[in-house]
Motif scaffolding. Structure first.
Motif, PDB file in Angstrom:
ATOM      1  N   TRP A   1       0.835  -1.190   0.000  1.00  0.00           N
ATOM      2  CA  TRP A   1       0.000   0.000   0.000  1.00  0.00           C
ATOM      3  C   TRP A   1       0.873   1.245   0.000  1.00  0.00           C
ATOM      4  CZ3 TRP A   1       0.924   3.251   4.124  1.00  0.00           C
ATOM      5  CH2 TRP A   1       1.522   2.685   5.247  1.00  0.00           C
ATOM      6  N   TYR A   2       0.269   2.348  -0.398  1.00  0.00           N
ATOM      7  CA  TYR A   2       0.916   3.632  -0.131  1.00  0.00           C
ATOM      8  C   TYR A   2      -0.144   4.688   0.123  1.00  0.00           C
ATOM      9  CZ  TYR A   2       0.486   5.333  -5.064  1.00  0.00           C
ATOM     10  OH  TYR A   2       0.046   5.747  -6.297  1.00  0.00           O
ATOM     11  N   ALA A   3       0.257   5.690   0.886  1.00  0.00           N
ATOM     12  CA  ALA A   3      -0.643   6.779   1.265  1.00  0.00           C
ATOM     13  C   ALA A   3      -0.167   8.066   0.594  1.00  0.00           C
ATOM     14  CB  ALA A   3      -0.649   6.945   2.784  1.00  0.00           C
ATOM     15  N   ALA A   4      -1.087   8.741  -0.063  1.00  0.00           N
ATOM     16  CA  ALA A   4      -0.788  10.002  -0.741  1.00  0.00           C
ATOM     17  C   ALA A   4      -1.640  11.108  -0.153  1.00  0.00           C
ATOM     18  CB  ALA A   4      -1.051   9.875  -2.239  1.00  0.00           C
ATOM     19  N   GLU A   5      -1.211  12.322  -0.404  1.00  0.00           N
ATOM     20  CA  GLU A   5      -1.983  13.484   0.048  1.00  0.00           C
ATOM     21  C   GLU A   5      -3.417  13.381  -0.450  1.00  0.00           C
ATOM     22  OE1 GLU A   5      -2.211  18.154  -1.198  1.00  0.00           O
ATOM     23  OE2 GLU A   5      -0.227  17.272  -0.928  1.00  0.00           O
ATOM     24  N   TYR A   6      -4.366  13.678   0.417  1.00  0.00           N
ATOM     25  CA  TYR A   6      -5.780  13.632   0.048  1.00  0.00           C
ATOM     26  C   TYR A   6      -6.200  14.983  -0.527  1.00  0.00           C
ATOM     27  CZ  TYR A   6     -10.837  13.396   0.537  1.00  0.00           C
ATOM     28  OH  TYR A   6     -12.176  13.434   0.299  1.00  0.00           O
ATOM     29  N   VAL A   7      -6.758  14.964  -1.733  1.00  0.00           N
ATOM     30  CA  VAL A   7      -7.230  16.179  -2.396  1.00  0.00           C
ATOM     31  C   VAL A   7      -8.752  16.109  -2.483  1.00  0.00           C
ATOM     32  CG1 VAL A   7      -7.143  17.545  -4.514  1.00  0.00           C
ATOM     33  CG2 VAL A   7      -5.097  16.313  -3.748  1.00  0.00           C
ATOM     34  N   PRO A   8      -9.469  17.010  -1.823  1.00  0.00           N
ATOM     35  CA  PRO A   8     -10.932  16.930  -1.783  1.00  0.00           C
ATOM     36  C   PRO A   8     -11.618  17.494  -3.017  1.00  0.00           C
ATOM     37  CG  PRO A   8     -10.212  18.763  -0.464  1.00  0.00           C
ATOM     38  CD  PRO A   8      -8.950  18.083  -0.946  1.00  0.00           C
ATOM     39  N   GLY A   9     -10.876  17.645  -4.111  1.00  0.00           N
ATOM     40  CA  GLY A   9     -11.471  18.185  -5.323  1.00  0.00           C
ATOM     41  C   GLY A   9     -11.930  17.088  -6.268  1.00  0.00           C
ATOM     42  N   PRO A  10     -12.865  17.391  -7.169  1.00  0.00           N
ATOM     43  CA  PRO A  10     -13.327  16.409  -8.146  1.00  0.00           C
ATOM     44  C   PRO A  10     -12.310  16.233  -9.260  1.00  0.00           C
ATOM     45  CG  PRO A  10     -14.340  18.511  -8.609  1.00  0.00           C
ATOM     46  CD  PRO A  10     -13.529  18.697  -7.346  1.00  0.00           C
ATOM     47  N   SER A  11     -12.422  15.153  -9.986  1.00  0.00           N
ATOM     48  CA  SER A  11     -11.612  15.002 -11.188  1.00  0.00           C
ATOM     49  C   SER A  11     -12.190  15.913 -12.271  1.00  0.00           C
ATOM     50  CB  SER A  11     -11.613  13.554 -11.665  1.00  0.00           C
ATOM     51  OG  SER A  11     -12.883  13.198 -12.183  1.00  0.00           O
ATOM     52  N   LEU A  12     -11.387  16.191 -13.273  1.00  0.00           N
ATOM     53  CA  LEU A  12     -11.870  16.968 -14.415  1.00  0.00           C
ATOM     54  C   LEU A  12     -13.048  16.251 -15.077  1.00  0.00           C
ATOM     55  CD1 LEU A  12     -11.585  19.273 -16.482  1.00  0.00           C
ATOM     56  CD2 LEU A  12      -9.867  17.870 -17.656  1.00  0.00           C
TER      57      LEU A  12
ATOM     58  N   ILE B   1     -15.967  21.619  -3.828  1.00  0.00           N
ATOM     59  CA  ILE B   1     -14.754  21.428  -3.029  1.00  0.00           C
ATOM     60  C   ILE B   1     -14.976  21.902  -1.608  1.00  0.00           C
ATOM     61  CG2 ILE B   1     -12.353  22.172  -2.752  1.00  0.00           C
ATOM     62  CD1 ILE B   1     -12.138  22.254  -5.795  1.00  0.00           C
ATOM     63  N   ALA B   2     -15.659  23.039  -1.459  1.00  0.00           N
ATOM     64  CA  ALA B   2     -15.931  23.559  -0.120  1.00  0.00           C
ATOM     65  C   ALA B   2     -16.795  22.592   0.675  1.00  0.00           C
ATOM     66  CB  ALA B   2     -16.599  24.929  -0.223  1.00  0.00           C
ATOM     67  N   ARG B   3     -17.807  22.016   0.035  1.00  0.00           N
ATOM     68  CA  ARG B   3     -18.667  21.066   0.740  1.00  0.00           C
ATOM     69  C   ARG B   3     -17.893  19.831   1.171  1.00  0.00           C
ATOM     70  NH1 ARG B   3     -22.219  22.354  -3.452  1.00  0.00           N
ATOM     71  NH2 ARG B   3     -21.901  20.328  -4.447  1.00  0.00           N
ATOM     72  N   ARG B   4     -17.054  19.324   0.277  1.00  0.00           N
ATOM     73  CA  ARG B   4     -16.278  18.132   0.614  1.00  0.00           C
ATOM     74  C   ARG B   4     -15.269  18.424   1.716  1.00  0.00           C
ATOM     75  NH1 ARG B   4     -15.294  15.467  -5.407  1.00  0.00           N
ATOM     76  NH2 ARG B   4     -17.358  14.482  -5.562  1.00  0.00           N
ATOM     77  N   SER B   5     -14.691  19.604   1.682  1.00  0.00           N
ATOM     78  CA  SER B   5     -13.754  19.974   2.745  1.00  0.00           C
ATOM     79  C   SER B   5     -14.468  20.074   4.081  1.00  0.00           C
ATOM     80  CB  SER B   5     -13.080  21.309   2.402  1.00  0.00           C
ATOM     81  OG  SER B   5     -12.336  21.217   1.202  1.00  0.00           O
ATOM     82  N   GLU B   6     -15.688  20.623   4.069  1.00  0.00           N
ATOM     83  CA  GLU B   6     -16.463  20.722   5.306  1.00  0.00           C
ATOM     84  C   GLU B   6     -16.837  19.333   5.823  1.00  0.00           C
ATOM     85  OE1 GLU B   6     -20.505  22.907   7.031  1.00  0.00           O
ATOM     86  OE2 GLU B   6     -20.068  22.899   4.875  1.00  0.00           O
ATOM     87  N   GLU B   7     -17.217  18.447   4.915  1.00  0.00           N
ATOM     88  CA  GLU B   7     -17.552  17.077   5.318  1.00  0.00           C
ATOM     89  C   GLU B   7     -16.348  16.394   5.956  1.00  0.00           C
ATOM     90  OE1 GLU B   7     -18.893  15.371   1.711  1.00  0.00           O
ATOM     91  OE2 GLU B   7     -20.846  16.390   1.737  1.00  0.00           O
ATOM     92  N   LEU B   8     -15.165  16.643   5.374  1.00  0.00           N
ATOM     93  CA  LEU B   8     -13.951  16.043   5.927  1.00  0.00           C
ATOM     94  C   LEU B   8     -13.686  16.579   7.321  1.00  0.00           C
ATOM     95  CD1 LEU B   8     -11.476  14.243   5.578  1.00  0.00           C
ATOM     96  CD2 LEU B   8     -10.307  16.185   4.522  1.00  0.00           C
ATOM     97  N   LEU B   9     -13.855  17.875   7.530  1.00  0.00           N
ATOM     98  CA  LEU B   9     -13.652  18.458   8.858  1.00  0.00           C
ATOM     99  C   LEU B   9     -14.635  17.864   9.859  1.00  0.00           C
ATOM    100  CD1 LEU B   9     -13.039  22.217   7.969  1.00  0.00           C
ATOM    101  CD2 LEU B   9     -11.356  20.569   8.803  1.00  0.00           C
ATOM    102  N   ASN B  10     -15.888  17.715   9.447  1.00  0.00           N
ATOM    103  CA  ASN B  10     -16.884  17.122  10.327  1.00  0.00           C
ATOM    104  C   ASN B  10     -16.540  15.670  10.649  1.00  0.00           C
ATOM    105  OD1 ASN B  10     -18.404  19.463  10.361  1.00  0.00           O
ATOM    106  ND2 ASN B  10     -19.739  18.828   8.689  1.00  0.00           N
ATOM    107  N   LEU B  11     -16.069  14.983   9.645  1.00  0.00           N
ATOM    108  CA  LEU B  11     -15.688  13.586   9.826  1.00  0.00           C
ATOM    109  C   LEU B  11     -14.555  13.468  10.828  1.00  0.00           C
ATOM    110  CD1 LEU B  11     -15.858  10.601   8.804  1.00  0.00           C
ATOM    111  CD2 LEU B  11     -14.203  11.249   7.060  1.00  0.00           C
ATOM    112  N   GLU B  12     -13.527  14.282  10.668  1.00  0.00           N
ATOM    113  CA  GLU B  12     -12.362  14.209  11.544  1.00  0.00           C
ATOM    114  C   GLU B  12     -12.688  14.670  12.961  1.00  0.00           C
ATOM    115  OE1 GLU B  12      -9.366  16.393   9.495  1.00  0.00           O
ATOM    116  OE2 GLU B  12      -8.764  14.658   8.313  1.00  0.00           O
ATOM    117  N   ALA B  13     -13.696  15.547  13.077  1.00  0.00           N
ATOM    118  CA  ALA B  13     -14.075  16.012  14.403  1.00  0.00           C
ATOM    119  C   ALA B  13     -14.993  15.019  15.114  1.00  0.00           C
ATOM    120  CB  ALA B  13     -14.766  17.372  14.302  1.00  0.00           C
TER     121      ALA B  13
END
Length: 344
Positions: free
Chosen positions: A88-99, A271-283
């Motif tokens: 396995w490998y872990a990479a930086e998580y980018v909360p943006g959609p693909s093109l 992107i803003a919504r996904r970032s907020e979801e991630l913050l809520n998830l981590e909290a």
């Protein structure tokens, strides 16, 4: 993001697995985080893939390549274990959609965003090619959109341009519809092949469609004529006549006048919504199996590679790739119908 089921691991190395992002040709991709709270996209290799002769050497090479070219519009590798039972490998998580996802959902990018996309991807290719590498699978689903610019992902099919010792004989690495003619027919693949794929990717971003091979006549009606000409040059059937990445940087940068807010508002909002979801998830404010509270499922050693097909996700690998260790050689497309319109 999909919820975990009994087939998915709950912990990989130091990372707690939070949810499933998608599945590609070599493995599944999870959203995970370490004890310090850093979120990552964790690529977890299929069991049968890890057992293939020579696969671990190829995977070790993949990790080393991505680490070597980190930065400059790529997604850096943060951690890895090539010798684990499931590499396995872990990479930086980018909360943006693909093109691909963004265009499918919201339509073609506006002119300012198109030029920023073209300039950013060209800089990344210039960086990759300067290291003697060829990506070989540039396509809209391998380009993530972030506020800082486009990010090129999935270097699992990258090989050093002059070293093909680990390539499966006769295999064509990449996605057929975005392949250059020489790549599709198993000929020598050079950085010029990435340029052809770059042209098709930018054309998709401008129109929502993949142009027919060899011509752009009438296919980019709303695009800036300068952008159409740039794409036409990239799609020249003769690799020697295509511009290199450095020339593309110069040409695209002249027209790139977008500021920091380069993304269309629907994409920026996503992107803003996904970032907020991630913050809520981590909290730990989201209920269900994603939290670290006492109701989280226990760690399981169940085989994560049980049979079953899942929809590929938008985060890291969202389409199977043909090639070494993949599902076999990709069929070549029909021959180009003729010279590219506008090509010299």
């Amino acid at each position: 993001m999909e919820e975990l089921d009994a087939q998915d691991p709950r912990r990989v190395g130091q990372y707690r697995v939070l949810g499933r992002l998608g599945e590609g040709g070599m493995g599944r991709v999870y959203l995970a985080r370490n004890a310090g709270g850093r979120s990552v996209a964790l690529k977890f290799i299929h069991t049968e893939m890890a057992a293939l002769p020579g696969f671990r050497d190829r995977f070790r090479r993949e990790v080393e390549v991505v680490r070597r070219i980190g930065g400059a519009g790529t997604v850096p590798v943060l951690d890895a274990d090539v010798d684990d039972r499931h590499p396995w490998y872990a990479a930086e998580y980018v909360p943006g959609p693909s093109l691909q996802e963004a265009v499918d959902a919201f339509g073609p990018l506006p002119p300012g965003a198109l030029w920023r996309l073209a300039a950013g991807l060209a800089r990344t290719l210039e960086h990759v090619h300067r290291h003697g590498l060829v990506h070989r699978d540039l396509k809209p689903s391998n380009v993530l959109l972030s506020a800082a610019g486009p990010r090129l992902i999935d270097f699992g099919v990258v090989h050093a341009a002059l070293d093909t010792a680990l390539t499966v004989s006769g295999a064509r690495i990449g996605t057929p519809v975005y392949m250059s003619p020489e790549q599709a027919y198993g000929e020598s693949v050079t950085p010029a092949s990435d340029i052809f794929s770059f042209g098709l990717t930018v054309a998709f971003a401008a129109s929502g469609q993949v142009p027919h091979r060899g011509t752009l006549a009438g296919q980019l009606p709303a695009a800036d004529p300068a952008l159409t000409m740039l794409v036409q040059h990239c799609l020249d059937p003769d690799p020697a006549r295509r511009p290199d990445a450095g020339q593309l940087v110069v040409q695209a940068s002249v027209h790139d006048t977008a500021g920091d807010a380069w993304l269309p508002s629907p994409v920026a909002s996503l992107i803003a919504r996904r970032s907020e979801e991630l913050l809520n998830l981590e909290a730990g404010r989201e209920g269900g199996p994603y939290t670290d509270r006492g109701d989280a499922p226990p760690r399981t050693e169940a085989d994560p590679d049980a049979q079953g097909t899942r929809t590929a996700g938008w985060a890291f690998h969202d389409a199977p790739t043909h090639g070494p260790g993949g599902s076999g050689p990709a069929p070549p497309p029909p021959p180009p119908p003729g010279p590219c319109v506008g090509a010299s």
